[in-house]
Design a protein around this motif. Sequence first.
Motif, PDB file in Angstrom:
ATOM      1  N   TYR A 212     -11.109  -4.515   3.938  1.00 47.07           N
ATOM      2  CA  TYR A 212     -10.430  -5.826   4.063  1.00 47.07           C
ATOM      3  C   TYR A 212     -11.167  -6.576   3.067  1.00 47.07           C
ATOM      4  O   TYR A 212     -12.207  -6.892   2.895  1.00 47.07           O
ATOM      5  CB  TYR A 212     -10.418  -6.612   5.426  1.00 47.07           C
TER       6      TYR A 212
ATOM      7  N   PHE B 123       0.855  -1.193  -0.035  1.00 42.68           N
ATOM      8  CA  PHE B 123       0.000  -0.003   0.071  1.00 42.68           C
ATOM      9  C   PHE B 123       0.857   1.110  -0.063  1.00 42.68           C
ATOM     10  O   PHE B 123       1.625   1.415   0.787  1.00 42.68           O
ATOM     11  CB  PHE B 123      -1.080   0.120   1.251  1.00 42.68           C
TER      12      PHE B 123
ATOM     13  N   ASP C 172      -5.788  -9.615   1.694  1.00 41.03           N
ATOM     14  CA  ASP C 172      -4.802  -9.914   2.855  1.00 41.03           C
ATOM     15  C   ASP C 172      -3.590 -10.930   2.618  1.00 41.03           C
ATOM     16  O   ASP C 172      -2.731 -10.971   3.190  1.00 41.03           O
ATOM     17  CB  ASP C 172      -5.594 -10.695   4.118  1.00 41.03           C
TER      18      ASP C 172
ATOM     19  N   LEU D 109     -10.030   1.331   2.859  1.00 40.84           N
ATOM     20  CA  LEU D 109      -8.939   0.599   3.551  1.00 40.84           C
ATOM     21  C   LEU D 109      -9.878  -0.845   3.599  1.00 40.84           C
ATOM     22  O   LEU D 109      -9.632  -1.347   4.951  1.00 40.84           O
ATOM     23  CB  LEU D 109      -8.611   1.311   4.508  1.00 40.84           C
TER      24      LEU D 109
ATOM     25  N   CYS E 106      -2.117   2.887   8.143  1.00 39.18           N
ATOM     26  CA  CYS E 106      -1.450   1.729   8.462  1.00 39.18           C
ATOM     27  C   CYS E 106      -2.001   0.786   9.545  1.00 39.18           C
ATOM     28  O   CYS E 106      -2.422  -0.286   9.298  1.00 39.18           O
ATOM     29  CB  CYS E 106      -0.025   1.852   8.258  1.00 39.18           C
TER      30      CYS E 106
ATOM     31  N   TYR F 285      -5.505  -6.988   8.000  1.00 37.93           N
ATOM     32  CA  TYR F 285      -4.458  -7.109   7.118  1.00 37.93           C
ATOM     33  C   TYR F 285      -3.355  -7.461   7.723  1.00 37.93           C
ATOM     34  O   TYR F 285      -2.882  -6.801   8.897  1.00 37.93           O
ATOM     35  CB  TYR F 285      -4.207  -5.913   6.162  1.00 37.93           C
TER      36      TYR F 285
ATOM     37  N   PRO G 139      -1.099   5.415   1.905  1.00 40.11           N
ATOM     38  CA  PRO G 139      -2.397   5.190   2.130  1.00 40.11           C
ATOM     39  C   PRO G 139      -3.244   6.505   2.807  1.00 40.11           C
ATOM     40  O   PRO G 139      -2.627   7.089   3.707  1.00 40.11           O
ATOM     41  CB  PRO G 139      -2.452   4.097   2.937  1.00 40.11           C
TER      42      PRO G 139
ATOM     43  N   CYS H 157       2.914  -1.737   4.294  1.00 44.75           N
ATOM     44  CA  CYS H 157       2.198  -0.480   4.108  1.00 44.75           C
ATOM     45  C   CYS H 157       3.293   0.689   4.329  1.00 44.75           C
ATOM     46  O   CYS H 157       3.956   0.552   5.413  1.00 44.75           O
ATOM     47  CB  CYS H 157       1.001  -0.410   5.330  1.00 44.75           C
TER      48      CYS H 157
ATOM     49  N   LYS I 169      -4.971   1.642  10.584  1.00 47.83           N
ATOM     50  CA  LYS I 169      -6.503   0.917  10.209  1.00 47.83           C
ATOM     51  C   LYS I 169      -6.502  -0.129   9.345  1.00 47.83           C
ATOM     52  O   LYS I 169      -7.324  -1.103   9.467  1.00 47.83           O
ATOM     53  CB  LYS I 169      -6.963   2.160   9.407  1.00 47.83           C
ATOM     54  N   LEU I 170      -5.548  -0.448   8.326  1.00 47.10           N
ATOM     55  CA  LEU I 170      -5.336  -1.664   7.943  1.00 47.10           C
ATOM     56  C   LEU I 170      -4.918  -2.777   8.495  1.00 47.10           C
ATOM     57  O   LEU I 170      -5.800  -3.861   8.243  1.00 47.10           O
ATOM     58  CB  LEU I 170      -4.192  -1.624   6.716  1.00 47.10           C
TER      59      LEU I 170
END
Length: 541
Positions: free
Chosen positions: A347, A329, A352, A345, A384, A392, A332, A358, A386-387
């Motif tokens: 999933y 990513f 994944d 963002l 990142c 992720y 982001p 990230c 949040k991902l």
Amino acid sequence: MIPTLSLVLAAAGVFNPWCSAASAATLEHNEFDATLLAPYHGDVRDARTFTLSFEYPGLQAGRKARRPVTWRLELVTPSGRRVAQWQGRLALGGTPRDVAVRWSGILAGRRPTPGIYRVRLHAASGSETADQAWDIAVGSVPTPALPAFSPLPTGRARMMAMPAPGALPYTVYYGNLHSQTRDSDGGGPVDNCHGAQDPQTAPYGPDAAYPYARRHGLDFLMVSEHNHMYDGSDGTNPDADPAQAKALYRAGLKTARDYSDANPGFLALYGMEWGVIGNGGHLNIFDSDELLGWEKNGKGELLADTPTAKSDYAALYALMRQRGLTGQFNHPALTGQFTVNGTPLAYTPDGDAVMALCEVVNSSAFSVSENEGETRRSNFELACNKLLEAGYHVAFSSNQDNHCANWGASYSNRSAVLIPNGVPLTRASFLEAVRARRVFATMDKDAQVVLTANGHLMGERFDNTGALRLQVAYASATGRQAATVAIIEGVPGRNGDVSQLSDKADVTTAPAPGAHFYYAKVTQDDGKILWSAPVWVTQQP
């Protein structure tokens, strides 16, 4: 009472002759950008100047082209309480604008309580927003105790030529995983580079980028060209030849292979930065031998090897998984990017499986510094996180997104990978390390960080019963010291917020049953930060 300073500024609208010459190239980068420079230490006692930088590439001079910007800067205590605020507005034209905000180092008429404070910037231009946050040291902050650590050997022996007895069996290699050349909108000469270039017009291509990066001490460089510019335009070229577009991509792959073969110890990578910024999001694909795209010429011929629908990330992740590809990513944003079914963002199991990294920090994409002196940089840790909270399994990287011919030289930040001792740095060993998340991100090319959990190395996923001991190891080849350590924890799939578990480098915890992730964040005494890869722990009842 929070002191407030209101600043009202107007842009001068100075004409930038490059904008008219490269207006097409700036379409992809026609987005609002705001960065914050927050000195870690004060210059006089705790006083310091915060520098806010605003830019909107592609704007030209003239009142109609100006964009209004509002901004708010906040100072937050270690407990999360806001204690100072500054705000202002300006009109942004065709040139970047800086705003200097001076803090006296005093709060409510007295010296503040010592600790690690946070400076937060929120800026908006129309519907576009930017959020940045950096930690600063206020007063005398105790130095954390660190476990004994034998620094890992590195590709260029900055720290140690051979592993120490008892050291982890890995060698660290440092590089840059995000850059462009003339194959898309990069490669501009530093003495006349003001941003993105018209696609395929700059003088410098991958054949110049790899030796430049190697001369400047990098162990690897990823040339990541915009996938939709192989037709020589930032839009759609109706006269483009599909064979020529695909041949250019294949030529880049060959240049990378040939340079790696001729220069053992340096890894030249070539691939694509897929996607668009507007209603999209950029991601790197490290290992595709096919050009993926959606652009078609006037005859309806696809200008790529394999069709991928523009901004359809669910479908892209599925194709990447089918092909066994690996992604990152890029820069982001919290909103409007990597959207699936209306959720940014978002999933997906396919995502994944293929998205390994990230970007947590980027130096300015349009920097012309060749001595690592760039001060503009962006922090994407919030996105990142949040991902990670979405589910992720991504590790952090730190890159430069170079568009000028200064690949890896604009700042001291690097992405670092851990390769088993005795295994050469190759495309295969690099990809194995990235897929295992044996990666850390650093703003200091001469430092390293490693997180272990009950003996498991960062990047691992494992089940655990009973206590969990987390240990953070740090080393610097230039004598820097760790000023602070933070162990961050979160829950994959919760879609919540991470929190700080501890400010100690060696801590034992008893996780609640279920899934968790933990990563380490070390801030040096010069303010530069290192992020370990997470560990993912499933705590058994």
